[in-house]
Design a protein around this motif. Structure first.
Motif, PDB file in Angstrom:
ATOM      1  N   SER A 183      32.644  66.262 -17.757  1.00  0.00           N
ATOM      2  CA  SER A 183      31.667  65.295 -18.242  1.00  0.00           C
ATOM      3  C   SER A 183      32.023  64.854 -19.656  1.00  0.00           C
ATOM      4  O   SER A 183      32.248  65.675 -20.541  1.00  0.00           O
ATOM      5  CB  SER A 183      30.262  65.905 -18.239  1.00  0.00           C
ATOM      6  N   VAL A 184      32.113  63.538 -19.838  1.00  0.00           N
ATOM      7  CA  VAL A 184      32.238  62.944 -21.170  1.00  0.00           C
ATOM      8  C   VAL A 184      30.874  62.390 -21.520  1.00  0.00           C
ATOM      9  O   VAL A 184      30.318  61.577 -20.773  1.00  0.00           O
ATOM     10  CB  VAL A 184      33.301  61.828 -21.194  1.00  0.00           C
ATOM     11  N   HIS A 185      30.308  62.832 -22.628  1.00  0.00           N
ATOM     12  CA  HIS A 185      28.924  62.453 -22.937  1.00  0.00           C
ATOM     13  C   HIS A 185      28.752  62.263 -24.434  1.00  0.00           C
ATOM     14  O   HIS A 185      29.566  62.718 -25.253  1.00  0.00           O
ATOM     15  CB  HIS A 185      27.966  63.552 -22.452  1.00  0.00           C
ATOM     16  N   LYS A 186      27.715  61.573 -24.793  1.00  0.00           N
ATOM     17  CA  LYS A 186      27.383  61.429 -26.197  1.00  0.00           C
ATOM     18  C   LYS A 186      26.972  62.780 -26.751  1.00  0.00           C
ATOM     19  O   LYS A 186      26.532  63.656 -26.002  1.00  0.00           O
ATOM     20  CB  LYS A 186      26.266  60.399 -26.377  1.00  0.00           C
ATOM     21  N   ALA A 187      27.148  62.989 -28.034  1.00  0.00           N
ATOM     22  CA  ALA A 187      26.801  64.269 -28.641  1.00  0.00           C
ATOM     23  C   ALA A 187      25.329  64.581 -28.404  1.00  0.00           C
ATOM     24  O   ALA A 187      24.453  63.880 -28.900  1.00  0.00           O
ATOM     25  CB  ALA A 187      27.097  64.249 -30.139  1.00  0.00           C
ATOM     26  N   GLY A 188      25.063  65.610 -27.600  1.00  0.00           N
ATOM     27  CA  GLY A 188      23.688  65.981 -27.291  1.00  0.00           C
ATOM     28  C   GLY A 188      22.973  64.995 -26.401  1.00  0.00           C
ATOM     29  O   GLY A 188      21.752  65.062 -26.243  1.00  0.00           O
ATOM     30  N   GLY A 189      23.724  64.067 -25.780  1.00  0.00           N
ATOM     31  CA  GLY A 189      23.084  63.022 -24.995  1.00  0.00           C
ATOM     32  C   GLY A 189      23.577  62.939 -23.575  1.00  0.00           C
ATOM     33  O   GLY A 189      24.216  63.860 -23.055  1.00  0.00           O
ATOM     34  N   ALA A 190      23.287  61.826 -22.935  1.00  0.00           N
ATOM     35  CA  ALA A 190      23.577  61.638 -21.519  1.00  0.00           C
ATOM     36  C   ALA A 190      25.071  61.431 -21.273  1.00  0.00           C
ATOM     37  O   ALA A 190      25.823  61.013 -22.147  1.00  0.00           O
ATOM     38  CB  ALA A 190      22.788  60.451 -20.988  1.00  0.00           C
ATOM     39  N   SER A 191      25.469  61.702 -20.031  1.00  0.00           N
ATOM     40  CA  SER A 191      26.856  61.553 -19.631  1.00  0.00           C
ATOM     41  C   SER A 191      27.285  60.090 -19.656  1.00  0.00           C
ATOM     42  O   SER A 191      26.539  59.191 -19.242  1.00  0.00           O
ATOM     43  CB  SER A 191      27.052  62.125 -18.227  1.00  0.00           C
ATOM     44  N   VAL A 192      28.497  59.861 -20.157  1.00  0.00           N
ATOM     45  CA  VAL A 192      29.105  58.535 -20.118  1.00  0.00           C
ATOM     46  C   VAL A 192      29.987  58.415 -18.880  1.00  0.00           C
ATOM     47  O   VAL A 192      29.957  57.428 -18.164  1.00  0.00           O
ATOM     48  CB  VAL A 192      29.925  58.286 -21.398  1.00  0.00           C
ATOM     49  N   LEU A 193      30.780  59.450 -18.620  1.00  0.00           N
ATOM     50  CA  LEU A 193      31.674  59.475 -17.472  1.00  0.00           C
ATOM     51  C   LEU A 193      31.675  60.878 -16.877  1.00  0.00           C
ATOM     52  O   LEU A 193      31.776  61.868 -17.604  1.00  0.00           O
ATOM     53  CB  LEU A 193      33.100  59.106 -17.895  1.00  0.00           C
ATOM     54  N   SER A 194      31.575  60.981 -15.550  1.00  0.00           N
ATOM     55  CA  SER A 194      31.693  62.274 -14.876  1.00  0.00           C
ATOM     56  C   SER A 194      32.868  62.212 -13.905  1.00  0.00           C
ATOM     57  O   SER A 194      33.030  61.236 -13.177  1.00  0.00           O
ATOM     58  CB  SER A 194      30.403  62.630 -14.134  1.00  0.00           C
ATOM     59  N   LEU A 195      33.683  63.251 -13.926  1.00  0.00           N
ATOM     60  CA  LEU A 195      34.848  63.336 -13.055  1.00  0.00           C
ATOM     61  C   LEU A 195      34.740  64.580 -12.197  1.00  0.00           C
ATOM     62  O   LEU A 195      34.545  65.681 -12.710  1.00  0.00           O
ATOM     63  CB  LEU A 195      36.133  63.428 -13.875  1.00  0.00           C
ATOM     64  N   ASP A 196      34.861  64.415 -10.891  1.00  0.00           N
ATOM     65  CA  ASP A 196      34.902  65.540  -9.972  1.00  0.00           C
ATOM     66  C   ASP A 196      36.369  65.813  -9.667  1.00  0.00           C
ATOM     67  O   ASP A 196      37.028  65.022  -8.987  1.00  0.00           O
ATOM     68  CB  ASP A 196      34.120  65.205  -8.698  1.00  0.00           C
ATOM     69  N   LEU A 197      36.911  66.909 -10.187  1.00  0.00           N
ATOM     70  CA  LEU A 197      38.308  67.266  -9.987  1.00  0.00           C
ATOM     71  C   LEU A 197      38.388  68.277  -8.844  1.00  0.00           C
ATOM     72  O   LEU A 197      38.124  69.469  -9.022  1.00  0.00           O
ATOM     73  CB  LEU A 197      38.891  67.849 -11.271  1.00  0.00           C
ATOM     74  N   VAL A 198      38.727  67.798  -7.676  1.00  0.00           N
ATOM     75  CA  VAL A 198      38.690  68.594  -6.451  1.00  0.00           C
ATOM     76  C   VAL A 198      39.776  69.678  -6.501  1.00  0.00           C
ATOM     77  O   VAL A 198      40.941  69.410  -6.819  1.00  0.00           O
ATOM     78  CB  VAL A 198      38.883  67.699  -5.209  1.00  0.00           C
ATOM     79  N   GLY A 199      39.368  70.910  -6.211  1.00  0.00           N
ATOM     80  CA  GLY A 199      40.302  72.022  -6.154  1.00  0.00           C
ATOM     81  C   GLY A 199      40.696  72.588  -7.504  1.00  0.00           C
ATOM     82  O   GLY A 199      41.590  73.426  -7.583  1.00  0.00           O
ATOM     83  N   GLN A 200      40.002  72.163  -8.568  1.00  0.00           N
ATOM     84  CA  GLN A 200      40.366  72.606  -9.907  1.00  0.00           C
ATOM     85  C   GLN A 200      39.323  73.547 -10.515  1.00  0.00           C
ATOM     86  O   GLN A 200      39.260  73.711 -11.731  1.00  0.00           O
ATOM     87  CB  GLN A 200      40.554  71.391 -10.825  1.00  0.00           C
ATOM     88  N   GLY A 201      38.513  74.187  -9.673  1.00  0.00           N
ATOM     89  CA  GLY A 201      37.456  75.045 -10.182  1.00  0.00           C
ATOM     90  C   GLY A 201      37.949  76.218 -11.004  1.00  0.00           C
ATOM     91  O   GLY A 201      37.226  76.751 -11.843  1.00  0.00           O
ATOM     92  N   HIS A 202      39.201  76.617 -10.787  1.00  0.00           N
ATOM     93  CA  HIS A 202      39.767  77.748 -11.522  1.00  0.00           C
ATOM     94  C   HIS A 202      40.370  77.331 -12.858  1.00  0.00           C
ATOM     95  O   HIS A 202      40.777  78.176 -13.657  1.00  0.00           O
ATOM     96  CB  HIS A 202      40.878  78.385 -10.687  1.00  0.00           C
ATOM     97  N   THR A 203      40.426  76.034 -13.103  1.00  0.00           N
ATOM     98  CA  THR A 203      41.148  75.520 -14.271  1.00  0.00           C
ATOM     99  C   THR A 203      40.254  75.496 -15.499  1.00  0.00           C
ATOM    100  O   THR A 203      39.119  75.018 -15.447  1.00  0.00           O
ATOM    101  CB  THR A 203      41.665  74.094 -13.989  1.00  0.00           C
ATOM    102  N   LYS A 204      40.772  75.979 -16.619  1.00  0.00           N
ATOM    103  CA  LYS A 204      40.004  75.974 -17.858  1.00  0.00           C
ATOM    104  C   LYS A 204      40.022  74.580 -18.478  1.00  0.00           C
ATOM    105  O   LYS A 204      40.986  73.824 -18.323  1.00  0.00           O
ATOM    106  CB  LYS A 204      40.570  76.993 -18.844  1.00  0.00           C
TER     107      LYS A 204
END
Length: 341
Positions: free
Chosen positions: A309-330
């Motif tokens: 999630s890319v979001h304003k500081a303390g605010g709502a999301s600007v862009l959300s990305l679902d990265l499939v299969g990357q749940g283990h990735t930091k």
């Protein structure tokens, strides 16, 4: 290999070992150990000390020829991992540039025999010339890629791992050459590995090393975000909001929308994710220390996928990305494969 500027006490630089075949000795002037202790493969420079060679020390460092060698105040960062058979001896170090020891040695990482414990240490010379130090252990899986950072500023030293602060101190903080003291020479080594060896060799894999001068907010590389403008990409592909993109090739720059949502699957980390538009829309100030206010992640789908999630500081999301299969990735790894500003 990416070098933003030449090495000096006041300029920033970044050395990425992804496509390197040799050590950049214009930055790292000093090198020791056997030639076969250095290997370049799998996107990393690997340093190895082994029993078969008598556990000889190996490593490299910036010049330590005088107080103004190396670099002064700023952020020093290493992206590294340790092999699964790890023992003691790995040292990511800021060494006193005047080569005077005991002295102002600052260790981003020292290892013992545990693969789940690292140590960050500040050294200084006592009034009697003895080595004095303050150390802090932290729990982490050292076999994974982690980003080790120390921020050395006038009157303070702050350690962090993967963007999370380990400790900060205002005691025994050295001054740099510009303030009448001594700079630090940045390096990595495997030393005295025989004293904690749990296998026949000890190795550290180095993916990136960088220095950002104090007050530099314009460098193309910052320690916590690892911003890089990579030029090796073959294709630039734009993604529109709501699009689901399966990535099968490598070497592409995936330009993501400045707002909305998108789903990416496939060889995501073989490509470069361009998040600059979204971060600009979120109002990011280009300060590495503030990046966590604008870019966060969480796992979804039972831990299988990663939601960025890319979001304003303390605010709502600007862009959300679902990265499939990357749940283990930091998040730090995603940042390392992204254009951020």
């Amino acid at each position: 290999m990416v070098s933003t500027q030449s090495s000096s006490s006041s300029t920033s630089w970044d050395v990425n070992f992804n496509n390197a075949s040799s050590l950049d000795q214009s930055i790292f002037a000093l090198k020791w150990g056997n030639s076969n202790d250095f290997s370049f493969a799998n996107g990393a420079l690997t340093l190895t000390s082994s029993a078969s060679e008598g556990w000889s020390n190996t490593g490299f460092m910036q010049a330590d020829f005088g107080a103004s060698s190396g670099n002064g105040y700023g952020k020093y960062s290493v992206v590294a991992s340790l092999d699964s058979g790890q023992g003691a001896g790995v040292n990511l170090v800021l060494w006193p540039a005047n080569n005077s020891w005991p002295g102002q040695e600052i260790d981003l990482l020292e290892t013992g025999s545990s693969r789940n414990t690292g140590t960050a240490t500040v050294h200084w010379a006592g009034s009697d010339g003895s080595d004095q130090y303050d150390y802090h252990n932290f729990s982490i899986d050292l076999t994974q890629k982690n980003t080790f950072t120390v921020d050395w500023e006038p009157g303070s030293i702050t350690y962090s791992v993967d963007g999370k602060q380990i400790f900060s101190t205002t005691s025994h903080v050295p001054t740099d050459a510009a303030d009448g003291g001594t700079n630090e020479s940045f390096g990595a080594q495997v030393v005295n590995a025989q004293y904690g060896a749990v296998s026949s060799s000890v190795s550290v894999n180095l993916y990136d090393m960088s220095y950002t001068a104090s007050g530099d907010t314009t460098s193309t590389s910052t320690p916590s975000s690892k911003m890089q403008f990579l030029t090796a990409s073959n294709v630039t592909q734009a993604v529109t909001s709501g699009e689901q993109l399966s990535i099968s090739g490598t070497g592409d720059t995936i330009t993501l929308p400045s707002a909305g949502s998108a789903t990416l699957s496939g060889s995501i980390l073989s490509n470069t994710l361009d998040l600059r538009g979204a971060l600009s829309a979120a109002g990011w100030d280009h300060r590495a220390s503030d990046l966590a206010k604008y870019l966060t992640s969480s796992t979804t789908n039972g831990g299988a996928d990663l939601m960025l999630s890319v979001h304003k500081a303390g605010g709502a999301s600007v862009l959300s990305l679902d990265l499939v299969g990357q749940g283990h990735t930091k998040l730090a790894v995603i940042e390392h494969h992204s254009l951020l500003g």
